[in-house]
Motif scaffolding. Sequence first.
Motif, mmCIF file in Angstrom:
data_model
loop_
_atom_site.group_PDB
_atom_site.id
_atom_site.type_symbol
_atom_site.label_atom_id
_atom_site.label_comp_id
_atom_site.label_asym_id
_atom_site.label_seq_id
_atom_site.Cartn_x
_atom_site.Cartn_y
_atom_site.Cartn_z
ATOM 1 N N VAL A 274 89.274 -26.908 51.424
ATOM 2 C CA VAL A 274 88.031 -26.135 51.566
ATOM 3 C C VAL A 274 86.967 -26.704 50.629
ATOM 4 O O VAL A 274 85.810 -26.873 51.023
ATOM 5 C CB VAL A 274 88.264 -24.633 51.297
ATOM 6 N N ALA A 275 87.344 -27.028 49.399
ATOM 7 C CA ALA A 275 86.383 -27.605 48.443
ATOM 8 C C ALA A 275 85.763 -28.887 49.009
ATOM 9 O O ALA A 275 84.574 -29.146 48.817
ATOM 10 C CB ALA A 275 87.058 -27.873 47.099
ATOM 11 N N GLU B 299 88.499 -15.867 50.533
ATOM 12 C CA GLU B 299 88.196 -15.153 51.774
ATOM 13 C C GLU B 299 88.256 -16.092 52.970
ATOM 14 O O GLU B 299 88.764 -15.737 54.036
ATOM 15 C CB GLU B 299 86.821 -14.515 51.671
ATOM 16 N N TYR B 300 87.736 -17.293 52.817
ATOM 17 C CA TYR B 300 87.773 -18.298 53.883
ATOM 18 C C TYR B 300 89.222 -18.569 54.281
ATOM 19 O O TYR B 300 89.550 -18.623 55.456
ATOM 20 C CB TYR B 300 87.096 -19.577 53.379
ATOM 21 N N GLY C 93 93.814 -14.715 45.848
ATOM 22 C CA GLY C 93 92.432 -14.315 45.640
ATOM 23 C C GLY C 93 91.677 -15.284 44.742
ATOM 24 O O GLY C 93 92.125 -16.413 44.512
ATOM 25 N N PRO C 94 90.546 -14.841 44.209
ATOM 26 C CA PRO C 94 89.705 -15.709 43.390
ATOM 27 C C PRO C 94 90.423 -16.317 42.190
ATOM 28 O O PRO C 94 90.207 -17.483 41.863
ATOM 29 C CB PRO C 94 88.576 -14.793 42.932
ATOM 30 N N TRP D 126 77.244 -21.270 50.451
ATOM 31 C CA TRP D 126 77.624 -21.727 51.795
ATOM 32 C C TRP D 126 78.723 -20.819 52.315
ATOM 33 O O TRP D 126 79.685 -20.503 51.605
ATOM 34 C CB TRP D 126 78.113 -23.168 51.713
ATOM 35 N N ASP D 127 78.631 -20.403 53.565
ATOM 36 C CA ASP D 127 79.596 -19.455 54.119
ATOM 37 C C ASP D 127 80.691 -20.132 54.943
ATOM 38 O O ASP D 127 81.485 -19.459 55.584
ATOM 39 C CB ASP D 127 78.900 -18.388 54.953
ATOM 40 N N GLY D 128 80.732 -21.443 54.919
ATOM 41 C CA GLY D 128 81.779 -22.142 55.655
ATOM 42 C C GLY D 128 81.391 -22.522 57.067
ATOM 43 O O GLY D 128 82.154 -23.159 57.777
ATOM 44 N N ARG D 129 80.194 -22.126 57.471
ATOM 45 C CA ARG D 129 79.711 -22.479 58.809
ATOM 46 C C ARG D 129 78.471 -23.346 58.673
ATOM 47 O O ARG D 129 77.685 -23.187 57.770
ATOM 48 C CB ARG D 129 79.342 -21.225 59.597
ATOM 49 N N ARG D 130 78.317 -24.229 59.608
ATOM 50 C CA ARG D 130 77.110 -25.048 59.655
ATOM 51 C C ARG D 130 75.987 -24.169 60.203
ATOM 52 O O ARG D 130 76.176 -23.426 61.155
ATOM 53 C CB ARG D 130 77.355 -26.216 60.591
ATOM 54 N N ASP D 131 74.814 -24.230 59.587
ATOM 55 C CA ASP D 131 73.713 -23.415 60.102
ATOM 56 C C ASP D 131 72.418 -24.213 60.094
ATOM 57 O O ASP D 131 72.386 -25.359 59.673
ATOM 58 C CB ASP D 131 73.570 -22.116 59.298
#
Length: 169
Positions: free
Chosen positions: A26-27, A43-44, A66-67, A133-138
Amino acid sequence: MSGTGDTAPGADAGELPAYAERVLSVAELIPAGRVMTYGDVAEYLAGEEQPEGLPGEGGDGRRVGGPRQVGRVMALYGGAVPWWRVVRADGRLLPGSELRALGHYRDEGTPLRAASQGSDDHIPKIDMRRARWDGRRDERDDPDGRPDDRDDRDDRDGRPDDRDDAWDD
């Protein structure tokens, strides 16, 4: 260990735990100029189907993975990935590695906020509202993954322009 290029003794001498591999992957997905918090990464990963043997629901109903677990993975194994893109939720830079991280943020055009007037160290914070960043391309991302406003000189040096409220602390 601070997760800034060091790895735990023996960490490179074999396979990584499966959860650590997932955190590090993810990183690596986080675009230059953007960040995710430790909680965002957790969460991702929680949104994915949990392979057998990985953190999920504990026997007592408590969430694991978790975190804090993400932070532990980054501290032990994060040196091989862009560790500076996984951050604290308050935008403060990683203690002990502030200057190294700040160099990366400035190189990548990560939106920064000036340090508060009462701050002893005068180290800027990450502008979480704009850098997260929420993990989605926008539509805010350029093809290279950087926020489209990173070309604004003010966004690179942490000084606000007259369109944002970066000095509100």
